[in-house]
Design an enzyme around this catalytic site. Structure first.
Site, mmCIF file in Angstrom:
data_model
loop_
_atom_site.group_PDB
_atom_site.id
_atom_site.type_symbol
_atom_site.label_atom_id
_atom_site.label_comp_id
_atom_site.label_asym_id
_atom_site.label_seq_id
_atom_site.Cartn_x
_atom_site.Cartn_y
_atom_site.Cartn_z
ATOM 1 N N ARG A 188 -3.479 -11.863 16.427
ATOM 2 C CA ARG A 188 -3.763 -13.138 15.754
ATOM 3 C C ARG A 188 -4.549 -14.056 16.683
ATOM 4 O O ARG A 188 -5.480 -14.736 16.251
ATOM 5 C CB ARG A 188 -2.460 -13.803 15.306
ATOM 6 C CG ARG A 188 -1.745 -13.077 14.192
ATOM 7 C CD ARG A 188 -0.343 -13.622 13.960
ATOM 8 N NE ARG A 188 -0.358 -15.028 13.570
ATOM 9 C CZ ARG A 188 0.738 -15.781 13.447
ATOM 10 N NH1 ARG A 188 1.931 -15.254 13.698
ATOM 11 N NH2 ARG A 188 0.643 -17.051 13.092
ATOM 12 N N CYS A 248 1.245 -22.414 18.615
ATOM 13 C CA CYS A 248 1.472 -21.114 17.970
ATOM 14 C C CYS A 248 0.822 -21.181 16.590
ATOM 15 O O CYS A 248 -0.270 -21.724 16.451
ATOM 16 C CB CYS A 248 2.964 -20.791 17.896
ATOM 17 S SG CYS A 248 3.950 -22.017 16.999
#
EC number: 2.8.1.2
Length: 297
Positions: A188, A248
């Site tokens: 990611r 995050c």
């Protein structure tokens, strides 16, 4: 029970089991199950809590205790909202709060709530090392059903030093006043694996460093030792003597970076609350670093 134990970031399953057997009126213990899962996983954290949990625990709903006026997921609520919610779960100023979750990793979302309590001025808060997974592995007692907490008076005051905003991160692209550590999975971060939310492409903030949150945990789901965590930061070229900000996907697993630094003696790491979702939605294309599609408009 030694008093200093109550203020450690981590407590063991055995410690909690003993504390439940010998409650202290001067500093009552409150267990909170802060399980939360990405919607695409299809898990219902509250239903799972009602099926099984540590005796006496209450369920802390991260989405419910959030800023519902924000377009971004579970952003930090205001102090009044947090105080009302924590009080409804039976938390008072005297309470030692111990937080856990039921993730397969050991701890996943619980560090977010540990960080929230500290951000709102309640520092008598710990995490159950290894989470519910470790509790079950130790064959310790479990309960089922809905929780019924006696409401308590709780006051909260937000310490703004616990949070960074989009503007702070944007300004830092040039100023470089702090390091940014991203706790998402490597794919990611690099832009090679999809984000779990529709409309959000993978990638990362320019200049940020990737330490997936799972790297702070052992194979058994326990937190690594401070020595191992210091080595991890060093390997990733993160200097714990300098300012550091955690990010995050939406501000949950970033709190593993905060916890890891805390265990190494660095207690001043804030979270970019909007994290990648906000950054992607607001950033210019050149501020999306990705090996994949990136952002075209």
């Amino acid at each position: 029970m030694a008093a200093p134990q109550l203020f450690r970031a981590l407590v063991s399953a055995q410690w909690v089991a003993e504390a439940l057997k010998a409650p202290r009126s001067s500093q009552p213990l409150k267990l909170l199950d802060a399980s939360w899962y990405l919607p695409k996983l299809g898990r219902d954290a509250r239903r799972e809590f009602e099926e099984r949990h540590i005796p006496g625990a209450a369920f802390f709903d991260i989405d419910r205790c959030s800023d519902h006026t924000s377009p971004y997921d579970h952003m930090l609520p205001n102090a009044t909202h947090f105080a009302d919610y924590a009080g409804s779960l039976g938390v008072s100023a005297a309470t030692h709060v111990v937080i856990y979750d039921d993730s397969d990793q050991g701890l996943y979302s619980a560090p977010r709530v540990w960080w929230m309590f500290r951000a709102f001025g309640h520092h008598s808060v710990s995490l159950l090392d290894g989470g519910f997974r470790h509790w079950l592995n130790q064959n310790l007692p479990i309960s089922s059903g809905k929780s019924h907490s006696e409401p308590a008076e709780f006051s909260a005051q937000l310490d703004p030093s616990f949070i960074k905003t989009h503007e702070d991160i944007l300004e830092n692209l040039d100023a470089r006043r702090f390091q940014v550590v991203d706790a998402r999975a490597a794919g990611r971060f690099q832009g090679t694996q999809p984000e779990p939310r529709d409309g959000i492409e993978p990638g990362h903030i320019p200049g940020s460093v990737n330490i997936p949150f799972t790297e702070f945990l052992t194979n058994e789901g326990l937190e690594k030792s401070p020595e191992e965590i210091k080595r991890l930061f060093k390997e990733k070229k993160v200097d714990l003597s300098k300012p550091l900000v955690a990010t995050c996907g939406s501000g949950v697993t970033a709190c593993h970076v905060v916890l890891g630094a805390f265990l190494c003696g660095k207690s001043d790491v804030p979270v970019y609350d909007g994290s990648w979702v906000e950054w992607y939605m607001r950033a210019q294309p050149e501020h999306i670093i990705s090996e994949g599609r990136g952002k075209t408009q």
